[in-house]
Design an enzyme around this catalytic site. Sequence first.
Site, PDB file in Angstrom:
ATOM      1  N   ARG A  51     -17.527 -22.672 -34.165  1.00  0.00           N
ATOM      2  CA  ARG A  51     -17.838 -21.426 -33.458  1.00  0.00           C
ATOM      3  C   ARG A  51     -16.564 -20.622 -33.217  1.00  0.00           C
ATOM      4  NH1 ARG A  51     -20.305 -24.177 -28.034  1.00  0.00           N
ATOM      5  NH2 ARG A  51     -21.119 -26.031 -29.086  1.00  0.00           N
ATOM      6  N   ASP A  53     -15.345 -17.706 -30.112  1.00  0.00           N
ATOM      7  CA  ASP A  53     -15.776 -17.131 -28.833  1.00  0.00           C
ATOM      8  C   ASP A  53     -15.956 -15.617 -28.916  1.00  0.00           C
ATOM      9  OD1 ASP A  53     -15.934 -19.462 -27.410  1.00  0.00           O
ATOM     10  OD2 ASP A  53     -13.876 -19.373 -26.668  1.00  0.00           O
ATOM     11  N   ARG A 198      -5.415 -20.306 -28.144  1.00  0.00           N
ATOM     12  CA  ARG A 198      -5.147 -19.295 -27.110  1.00  0.00           C
ATOM     13  C   ARG A 198      -4.230 -19.827 -26.021  1.00  0.00           C
ATOM     14  NH1 ARG A 198     -11.013 -17.015 -25.772  1.00  0.00           N
ATOM     15  NH2 ARG A 198      -9.847 -16.107 -24.030  1.00  0.00           N
TER      16      ARG A 198
END
Lengths: 245, 245
Positions: A51, A53, A198
Amino acid sequence: MPRVKCTIAYDGARFSGYQVQPNSRTVQEELEKALSVIHKGLDVKVTASGRTDAGVHAKGQVIHFDTPLAIPALRWPSALNSRLPEDIAVKQAEIVSESFHARFSAVGKEYRYKIYQEAVRDPFHRFYACHSPLELDQALMQKAARSLIGTYDFTSFCSAKTEVEDKVRTITKLEVIQHGKEMELQVAGSGFLYNMVRIIAGTLMEVGRGRIAPDCMPDILAGRDRSLAGKTAPAEGLYLWEVFY
Amino acid sequence: MPRVKCTIAYDGARFSGYQVQPNSRTVQEELEKALSVIHKGLDVKVTASGRTDAGVHAKGQVIHFDTPLAIPALRWPSALNSRLPEDIAVKQAEIVSESFHARFSAVGKEYRYKIYQEAVRDPFHRFYACHSPLELDQALMQKAARSLIGTYDFTSFCSAKTEVEDKVRTITKLEVIQHGKEMELQVAGSGFLYNMVRIIAGTLMEVGRGRIAPDCMPDILAGRDRSLAGKTAPAEGLYLWEVFY
């Protein structure tokens, strides 16, 4: 049934992420809607390498699906692109064997994180890079980055909510590249924990501002504590660049 | 009353152009709304170097306004940026004399037109460059471009609806620059007629595809007929880059 592997790009700005969820616009839903049209209403399930975000972009996400249609590989991109919204594009397609799986066959991934350094915010970067009003010290960041290359327990660099037991991952490349006001972090590895890129980006940015010394990186890793690393950098700078098989 | 000159950037994708018009989101309206807040409800009229159409971007648009407030030049960008939407930013401000006028004092402008050459459309370029599925021949385009540098009647290169009588303009620079798949036309001159840069871009793209020979440019100019030139290239590739005073 033939299995089709596609490399896709998407601008994440207007998506609530990759994975289908109720009442949200997602990449997976748009792909499955387009495939359903091509298959005259038949449901076709799409599987991705992983996935992304909300707000995160992809230049080289990889998906697969099974189809009863005998469409040649070269025709799949235009068949899908004419039915997909403008913020998703299929770049390339190939027919693969049933043993191929977009997620389980992946042996590594590369992400890139874009930062622009400018006193005043820039309208053109607002969805596509992280804004740093201060200049970052690229040499300090590159020094800190070197400490993260290798196989480590990345507990300090993943969301505290992560439920995966084994937090050992291997980073094979972590480069801090500067082009004028723009900076790009290139991170490749065997696999990544939730928010790992991140958090690495947020930590390296604090190194670049002089708030964390590059020498602290081994201690941050060894501490296995999320609070030791820097903030999670915003989604808009992150790109899933390539998936390796 | 002090007069303030500002250099602004905007992403034109979600604007119906620069100039205020009913029931449309425009750059001028957003600037005047932000100024009205700073002036506690007082109307402040903004004057720009010129309009830009829907979808056209600006990296260096110039505006001026008069204000009764004694805000120092250095503080104007942040005062405005905190009240402006994210797709407009004030890059720089200075206090100028009353003889300065954003439109009438301008002695020239530079526009840039961005094209990307890729078989498949790219989600990241959709609002920010013109898509050419075919590769363009940069050398042919540069050759054609040279014929447009100088002072000419540009009737063939402006919208047939243009009501200005005098269609003589001077182009001082017209470069065709290639960086990999991306191409940039850089056009500077004393002034531009309506749609002139987009018609030049559309014509040069037809030259780049081999549909118009570079040698035809002097005849297209001499014919003074809009139908002789190429199509008007789409708005999304166009950037007002700099205004010269």
